[in-house]
Design an enzyme around this catalytic site. Structure first.
Site, PDB file in Angstrom:
ATOM      1  N   CYS A 476      49.677 120.849  18.024  1.00 21.19           N
ATOM      2  CA  CYS A 476      48.344 121.379  17.727  1.00 21.19           C
ATOM      3  C   CYS A 476      47.444 121.421  18.961  1.00 21.19           C
ATOM      4  O   CYS A 476      46.693 122.385  19.159  1.00 21.19           O
ATOM      5  CB  CYS A 476      47.684 120.587  16.601  1.00 21.19           C
ATOM      6  SG  CYS A 476      47.676 118.800  16.835  1.00 21.19           S
ATOM      7  N   ASP A 600      41.809 126.158  12.870  1.00 23.48           N
ATOM      8  CA  ASP A 600      42.833 125.129  12.677  1.00 23.48           C
ATOM      9  C   ASP A 600      44.185 125.597  13.212  1.00 23.48           C
ATOM     10  O   ASP A 600      44.772 126.557  12.691  1.00 23.48           O
ATOM     11  CB  ASP A 600      42.946 124.815  11.182  1.00 23.48           C
ATOM     12  CG  ASP A 600      43.698 123.518  10.906  1.00 23.48           C
ATOM     13  OD1 ASP A 600      44.500 123.111  11.769  1.00 23.48           O
ATOM     14  OD2 ASP A 600      43.491 122.930   9.835  1.00 23.48           O
ATOM     15  N   HIS A 602      46.973 124.165  12.831  1.00 22.65           N
ATOM     16  CA  HIS A 602      48.074 123.669  12.009  1.00 22.65           C
ATOM     17  C   HIS A 602      48.599 124.716  11.034  1.00 22.65           C
ATOM     18  O   HIS A 602      49.556 124.453  10.301  1.00 22.65           O
ATOM     19  CB  HIS A 602      47.631 122.421  11.234  1.00 22.65           C
ATOM     20  CG  HIS A 602      47.155 121.306  12.117  1.00 22.65           C
ATOM     21  ND1 HIS A 602      45.828 121.139  12.446  1.00 22.65           N
ATOM     22  CD2 HIS A 602      47.832 120.325  12.760  1.00 22.65           C
ATOM     23  CE1 HIS A 602      45.709 120.084  13.238  1.00 22.65           C
ATOM     24  NE2 HIS A 602      46.907 119.568  13.450  1.00 22.65           N
TER      25      HIS A 602
END
Length: 649
Positions: A476, A600, A602
């Site tokens: 990440c 994000d 992820h």
């Protein structure tokens, strides 16, 4: 003359810059309103150093710059003076005198009596308050000065400028051989001038022909190319009363004949979406001669030793024109004068060291944000664009155009491209194209009375499993770093490719932060490692904010908002084993309520914008949501990496 009114197309802050000086007001003879101001160019050349007065103008140097910078189709319609003291009317009168002088130096012709009939604008702006007073001169019983009755700030200036206009583009590479006597180097200037004068004469040769075609060859309905012959040109025609409104029974080839009727984005008016008409110059020397005769070769013997000097000029001219303008008028009054002015400017650059230096001169066209029309600059590429002389030249252009002096807006990578596969200024990444500006169009944050501060400019969304690379569970921070580097790429601070995970790891090993075994591993990295990579690959420095708990992050909102307002770069947030990219803050200083715009990394799905937004992978996150859940963990410390925008042009 009717009560004059002025239309302001450019943003109001540009008109009233908070420093003393004189600014040229730019308009176009093709605008419906002759007193419409599309931009302002600051006057940069003074006869004294430091300038004794805003009116101590070196008109010769100023006109040389403006002749290249300003596209044909635009011209100076007045001047604005920012000054603290003095009579507003007197200052406006002096500003108009300056505008008349610079127009004379620029030899503004071809537009009839435009300046006399419609007047010129003189404006006086107070340096403290920013209040601006406009006056217009007109020739009624001698020159008179009238205060402007109304000043209109246009709400849709792009449509005003581009809805009925197009661009004419002409590229012309020239190779000029000079034979200079070795013992008479002083004659080089004379020889050089005579050769270029002959080249200029060719631009007005009746045997000249112009091949006209649209630049968009991929459109379904491409108009066929056409030839326009110079024998039909009228170099003295008055464009303000050109044949645009001539008898409809007379068929003239117009710019509109090469403009595409259907556009993919018909309601978005800007130079990037404007129709571009390509012009190619051809010189036909093979016409039937007046008298028949055999081919003739003439030999000119050289009496003394000579040196051959090859000069290369890559002319590249861009012009602004209304779509209804006949090409038979546009070519001799826009394209040909543009080529002559550009060649003259290059001649003056190479002349001082003609025999000792080999210049690589290249014109580029730019349309920086905030400017409603393109401009042209000639760059010397001999030593690259990072050479100090080129940096100073760009910085001077930034000041003249009122652009920020801490970001690259006029580098070669910013230049407009007119090739068939042009991406209109957008950078392409290797492999499939990635989503950009994912946050645009997302729902509001829910913060009542908050002030939103966002990332400035474009970025690409990097997340897990992209490019077929499985980094789920550990990559990440790498993806956040890739997004940050894409921002620097798209803002033209760098031209390097966005590095892969392995290249990031190799960089950390190279600087001694990691052991060689780190390359190819699945080890996490954090804010400090990201700062090392940004410094090594981009020369970008970073500020790091540490908080002991996720509960303390709302206390940093004021500082984070200031970062987005002044730096505008994406921020990496790392806490525990998770990393996010922060794109903005919505903060109410009074109530303390705040929200964080999170991108994000992820996410593991396809690059489907709707799916990403609906799934909350890009959206506003409150520190504590409506269900009482904490987005930032209270038992973890967080590091925030704030990349600093390089101070460069």
């Amino acid at each position: 003359m009717e009560d004059p009114g002025v239309r302001i197309l450019c943003p109001k802050p540009v008109i009233t810059r908070n420093e003393p000086g004189l600014q040229w007001l730019i308009g176009s003879p093709f605008f419906p309103d002759p007193l419409a101001v599309v931009s302002t160019f600051r006057c940069m050349h003074s006869t004294t150093s430091p300038p004794q007065s805003v009116f101590s103008i070196d008109y010769a140097k100023e006109s040389e710059d403006l002749r290249v910078l300003l596209l044909k189709g635009f011209h100076i319609i007045g001047a604005l003076v920012v000054q603290k003291d003095g009579s507003e009317e007197q200052i406006a009168s002096q500003a108009i005198d300056a505008a008349l002088k610079i127009r004379k130096c620029l030899e503004v012709d071809g537009f009839g009596g435009t300046s006399e009939k419609h007047g010129l604008i003189g404006a006086a702006a107070d340096i403290v308050t920013g209040d601006t007073h406009f006056f217009v001169s007109c020739k009624e019983n001698g020159w008179s000065l009238k205060p402007v009755s109304s000043v209109v700030y246009d709400t849709d200036p792009e449509q005003y400028v581009w809805e009925t206009a197009c661009l004419l583009h002409c590229k012309l590479p020239m190779t000029v051989p000079l034979y200079i006597p070795v013992d008479k180097k002083s004659s080089a200037t004379e020889i050089h001038s005579s050769i270029l004068e002959a080249a200029v004469a060719n631009f007005k040769d009746s045997r000249l022909a112009c091949l006209i075609e649209t630049s968009n060859k991929t459109h379904a309905e491409v108009p066929p190319p056409a030839i326009v012959h110079a024998v039909d040109f009228d170099f003295n025609i008055d464009l303000s009363a050109s044949r645009a409104a001539e008898d409809p029974g007379v068929k003239l080839l117009r710019c509109s004949d090469f403009c595409l009727e259907s556009k993919s984005e018909p309601n978005i008016f800007c130079p990037e979406n404007a129709d571009v008409i390509e012009v190619m110059l051809l010189l036909n020397r093979s016409k039937k001669p007046l008298e028949s005769g055999a081919p003739l070769t003439t030999y000119f013997p050289v009496d003394e030793e000579t040196k051959l000097v090859i000069l290369e000029f890559n002319l590249d001219v861009l012009c602004y024109a209304p779509k209804d303008l006949p090409l038979i008028d546009a070519l001799p009054k826009l394209i040909i004068p543009g080529l002559i002015d550009q060649l003259t400017a290059m001649k003056k650059i190479v002349l001082p060291d003609l025999l000792t230096s080999h210049h690589q001169l290249q014109p580029y066209h730019f349309n920086p944000s905030g400017l409603l029309h393109p401009i042209t600059a000639i760059y010397e590429l001999t030593y690259g664009e990072t050479e100090m002389k080129q940096v100073q030249a760009r910085r001077s252009l930034h000041v003249r155009l009122g652009l920020p002096t801490d970001r690259p807006l006029l580098r070669i990578s910013n230049a407009l491209s007119f090739s068939e596969d042009s991406t209109k200024g957008k950078m392409r990444q290797k492999g499939p194209s990635l989503l950009q500006e994912v946050h645009i169009g997302i729902p509001g944050s829910g913060v009542s009375g908050g002030i939103v501060s966002l990332v400035q400019g474009s970025y690409e969304y990097y997340h897990y499993l992209q490019d077929g690379f499985d980094d789920s569970g550990w990559g990440c921070a790498y993806r956040s770093l890739q997004t940050i580097i894409s921002w620097f790429r798209l803002q033209k601070y760098t031209s390097i490719d966005v590095p892969s995970h392995r290249e990031i790891q190799e960089t950390l090993v190279e600087i001694g932060d990691k052991e060689p075994s780190f390359v190819g591993s699945r080890e996490w990295i954090g804010a400090i490692e990201l700062s090392f990579v940004l410094d090594k690959l981009l020369g970008v420095s970073c500020k790091v904010i540490n908080v002991r708990s996720g509960a303390e992050l709302p206390e940093k909102c004021r500082e984070l908002a200031m970062h987005f307002e002044t730096q505008g770069t994406p921020i990496m947030i790392g806490g525990g084993v998770l990393a996010y990219t922060l794109l903005g803050i919505d903060y109410n200083e009074v109530s303390g309520d705040c929200a964080f715009l999170i991108l994000d990394p992820h996410y593991t799905g396809t690059d489907d914008h709707k799916k990403i937004i609906n799934g909350g992978w890009c959206g506003w996150k409150k520190a504590v949501d409506s269900k009482g859940k904490n987005f930032f963990l209270h038992d973890k410390f967080y590091n925030l990496l704030l990349p600093q925008r390089p101070d460069m042009v």
